[in-house]
Design a protein around this motif. Structure first.
Motif, PDB file in Angstrom:
ATOM      1  N   ASN A  52       0.880  -1.170   0.000  1.00  0.00           N
ATOM      2  CA  ASN A  52       0.000   0.000   0.000  1.00  0.00           C
ATOM      3  C   ASN A  52       0.918   1.221   0.000  1.00  0.00           C
ATOM      4  O   ASN A  52       1.755   1.351   0.885  1.00  0.00           O
ATOM      5  N   TYR A  53       0.779   2.080  -1.008  1.00  0.00           N
ATOM      6  CA  TYR A  53       1.601   3.284  -1.019  1.00  0.00           C
ATOM      7  C   TYR A  53       0.701   4.510  -1.156  1.00  0.00           C
ATOM      8  O   TYR A  53      -0.246   4.512  -1.927  1.00  0.00           O
ATOM      9  N   THR A  54       0.996   5.503  -0.316  1.00  0.00           N
ATOM     10  CA  THR A  54       0.116   6.662  -0.205  1.00  0.00           C
ATOM     11  C   THR A  54       0.909   7.959  -0.173  1.00  0.00           C
ATOM     12  O   THR A  54       2.062   7.988   0.262  1.00  0.00           O
ATOM     13  N   MET A  55       0.247   9.017  -0.636  1.00  0.00           N
ATOM     14  CA  MET A  55       0.764  10.366  -0.453  1.00  0.00           C
ATOM     15  C   MET A  55      -0.252  11.074   0.427  1.00  0.00           C
ATOM     16  O   MET A  55      -1.441  11.095   0.110  1.00  0.00           O
ATOM     17  N   PRO A  56       0.205  11.626   1.549  1.00  0.00           N
ATOM     18  CA  PRO A  56      -0.724  12.296   2.462  1.00  0.00           C
ATOM     19  C   PRO A  56      -1.428  13.469   1.780  1.00  0.00           C
ATOM     20  O   PRO A  56      -0.919  14.016   0.788  1.00  0.00           O
ATOM     21  N   PRO A  57      -2.593  13.864   2.306  1.00  0.00           N
ATOM     22  CA  PRO A  57      -3.304  15.000   1.707  1.00  0.00           C
ATOM     23  C   PRO A  57      -2.487  16.284   1.829  1.00  0.00           C
ATOM     24  O   PRO A  57      -1.746  16.479   2.785  1.00  0.00           O
ATOM     25  N   MET A  58      -2.626  17.121   0.802  1.00  0.00           N
ATOM     26  CA  MET A  58      -2.000  18.442   0.819  1.00  0.00           C
ATOM     27  C   MET A  58      -3.098  19.480   0.631  1.00  0.00           C
ATOM     28  O   MET A  58      -4.221  19.138   0.261  1.00  0.00           O
ATOM     29  N   SER A  59      -2.773  20.705   0.847  1.00  0.00           N
ATOM     30  CA  SER A  59      -3.740  21.790   0.710  1.00  0.00           C
ATOM     31  C   SER A  59      -4.435  21.723  -0.657  1.00  0.00           C
ATOM     32  O   SER A  59      -3.781  21.742  -1.697  1.00  0.00           O
ATOM     33  N   GLY A  60      -5.746  21.608  -0.632  1.00  0.00           N
ATOM     34  CA  GLY A  60      -6.530  21.592  -1.870  1.00  0.00           C
ATOM     35  C   GLY A  60      -6.421  20.298  -2.655  1.00  0.00           C
ATOM     36  O   GLY A  60      -6.817  20.239  -3.811  1.00  0.00           O
ATOM     37  N   MET A  61      -5.894  19.241  -2.032  1.00  0.00           N
ATOM     38  CA  MET A  61      -5.682  17.998  -2.772  1.00  0.00           C
ATOM     39  C   MET A  61      -6.013  16.803  -1.880  1.00  0.00           C
ATOM     40  O   MET A  61      -5.582  16.743  -0.729  1.00  0.00           O
ATOM     41  N   ALA A  62      -6.759  15.875  -2.407  1.00  0.00           N
ATOM     42  CA  ALA A  62      -7.118  14.668  -1.648  1.00  0.00           C
ATOM     43  C   ALA A  62      -5.909  13.748  -1.524  1.00  0.00           C
ATOM     44  O   ALA A  62      -4.999  13.801  -2.350  1.00  0.00           O
ATOM     45  N   PRO A  63      -5.895  12.890  -0.499  1.00  0.00           N
ATOM     46  CA  PRO A  63      -4.792  11.931  -0.393  1.00  0.00           C
ATOM     47  C   PRO A  63      -4.853  10.928  -1.540  1.00  0.00           C
ATOM     48  O   PRO A  63      -5.911  10.678  -2.106  1.00  0.00           O
ATOM     49  N   MET A  64      -3.694  10.394  -1.900  1.00  0.00           N
ATOM     50  CA  MET A  64      -3.625   9.362  -2.941  1.00  0.00           C
ATOM     51  C   MET A  64      -3.230   8.052  -2.279  1.00  0.00           C
ATOM     52  O   MET A  64      -2.338   8.036  -1.433  1.00  0.00           O
ATOM     53  N   SER A  65      -3.908   6.976  -2.663  1.00  0.00           N
ATOM     54  CA  SER A  65      -3.623   5.684  -2.054  1.00  0.00           C
ATOM     55  C   SER A  65      -3.781   4.585  -3.105  1.00  0.00           C
ATOM     56  O   SER A  65      -4.763   4.559  -3.837  1.00  0.00           O
ATOM     57  N   TYR A  66      -2.797   3.690  -3.157  1.00  0.00           N
ATOM     58  CA  TYR A  66      -2.799   2.592  -4.119  1.00  0.00           C
ATOM     59  C   TYR A  66      -2.463   1.307  -3.386  1.00  0.00           C
ATOM     60  O   TYR A  66      -1.609   1.290  -2.497  1.00  0.00           O
ATOM     61  N   LYS A  67      -3.120   0.199  -3.762  1.00  0.00           N
ATOM     62  CA  LYS A  67      -2.859  -1.109  -3.179  1.00  0.00           C
ATOM     63  C   LYS A  67      -2.598  -2.103  -4.297  1.00  0.00           C
ATOM     64  O   LYS A  67      -3.359  -2.148  -5.277  1.00  0.00           O
ATOM     65  N   ILE A  68      -1.531  -2.884  -4.132  1.00  0.00           N
ATOM     66  CA  ILE A  68      -1.198  -3.915  -5.117  1.00  0.00           C
ATOM     67  C   ILE A  68      -0.666  -5.141  -4.388  1.00  0.00           C
ATOM     68  O   ILE A  68      -0.181  -5.054  -3.269  1.00  0.00           O
ATOM     69  N   ASP A  69      -0.764  -6.295  -5.039  1.00  0.00           N
ATOM     70  CA  ASP A  69      -0.175  -7.521  -4.514  1.00  0.00           C
ATOM     71  C   ASP A  69       1.157  -7.764  -5.209  1.00  0.00           C
ATOM     72  O   ASP A  69       1.324  -7.437  -6.390  1.00  0.00           O
ATOM     73  N   SER A  70       2.093  -8.326  -4.476  1.00  0.00           N
ATOM     74  CA  SER A  70       3.391  -8.693  -5.048  1.00  0.00           C
ATOM     75  C   SER A  70       3.313 -10.104  -5.606  1.00  0.00           C
ATOM     76  O   SER A  70       2.547 -10.935  -5.122  1.00  0.00           O
ATOM     77  N   VAL A  71       4.139 -10.367  -6.609  1.00  0.00           N
ATOM     78  CA  VAL A  71       4.195 -11.675  -7.248  1.00  0.00           C
ATOM     79  C   VAL A  71       5.572 -12.276  -6.969  1.00  0.00           C
ATOM     80  O   VAL A  71       6.595 -11.597  -7.118  1.00  0.00           O
ATOM     81  N   LEU A  72       5.603 -13.536  -6.550  1.00  0.00           N
ATOM     82  CA  LEU A  72       6.864 -14.210  -6.277  1.00  0.00           C
ATOM     83  C   LEU A  72       7.519 -14.611  -7.593  1.00  0.00           C
ATOM     84  O   LEU A  72       6.918 -15.304  -8.415  1.00  0.00           O
ATOM     85  N   LYS A  73       8.754 -14.157  -7.788  1.00  0.00           N
ATOM     86  CA  LYS A  73       9.559 -14.531  -8.960  1.00  0.00           C
ATOM     87  C   LYS A  73      10.887 -15.036  -8.422  1.00  0.00           C
ATOM     88  O   LYS A  73      11.670 -14.250  -7.897  1.00  0.00           O
ATOM     89  N   GLY A  74      11.095 -16.345  -8.493  1.00  0.00           N
ATOM     90  CA  GLY A  74      12.291 -16.928  -7.893  1.00  0.00           C
ATOM     91  C   GLY A  74      12.177 -16.829  -6.380  1.00  0.00           C
ATOM     92  O   GLY A  74      11.251 -17.362  -5.789  1.00  0.00           O
ATOM     93  N   GLU A  75      13.112 -16.097  -5.762  1.00  0.00           N
ATOM     94  CA  GLU A  75      13.080 -15.896  -4.312  1.00  0.00           C
ATOM     95  C   GLU A  75      12.748 -14.465  -3.942  1.00  0.00           C
ATOM     96  O   GLU A  75      12.928 -14.057  -2.806  1.00  0.00           O
ATOM     97  N   LYS A  76      12.257 -13.680  -4.909  1.00  0.00           N
ATOM     98  CA  LYS A  76      11.941 -12.274  -4.657  1.00  0.00           C
ATOM     99  C   LYS A  76      10.480 -11.991  -4.982  1.00  0.00           C
ATOM    100  O   LYS A  76       9.925 -12.533  -5.936  1.00  0.00           O
ATOM    101  N   TYR A  77       9.892 -11.139  -4.159  1.00  0.00           N
ATOM    102  CA  TYR A  77       8.538 -10.669  -4.415  1.00  0.00           C
ATOM    103  C   TYR A  77       8.646  -9.377  -5.215  1.00  0.00           C
ATOM    104  O   TYR A  77       9.410  -8.476  -4.847  1.00  0.00           O
TER     105      TYR A  77
END
Length: 121
Positions: A62-87
């Motif tokens: 989940n990665y977000t940018m806090p709200p700023m003056s005159g702007m709504a907060p931004m929030s994104y959610k994604i799942d990681s995919v396992l590739k080898g030994e790394k997500y």
């Protein structure tokens, strides 16, 4: 001069950090340093207390940018995919500035969060 600059850019270091979260040690790597507006590939290696690589977890980001003056907060959610030994996840930052990133590792019914910040250019 142009050749030297191009060669330097080709070997630019990625954004890397290590974090502890509960019983886990994490190596986090973004392919760009500094992270940029647009696509940034994030690779995450998770090790348990014995130093063994964890490959049976569910990893959500989940990665977000806090709200700023005159702007709504931004929030994104994604799942990681396992590739080898790394997500792997692709973080698509929509604007420059300071972003809060939270990775949630779920294994054996237990969820462990880890948080860090990135400055997107």
């Amino acid at each position: 001069l142009v050749m030297c600059l191009a060669a330097g850019m080709a070997f630019a270091k990625s954004y890397e950090l290590q974090k502890k979260a509960g019983d886990y040690a994490l190596d986090i790597r973004l392919d760009k340093n500094p992270p940029v507006v647009g696509d940034n590939l994030m690779e995450l290696t998770i090790k348990d207390t014995d130093g063994k690589t964890v490959t049976d977890a569910k990893v959500a980001v989940n990665y977000t940018m806090p709200p700023m003056s005159g702007m709504a907060p931004m929030s994104y959610k994604i799942d990681s995919v396992l590739k080898g030994e790394k997500y792997q996840s692709t973080l698509k930052f929509s604007m420059s500035g300071s972003w809060n990133v939270e990775v949630k590792i779920t294994q054996a019914g237990k969820t462990t969060p880890v948080k860090f910040n990135v400055d997107v250019k």
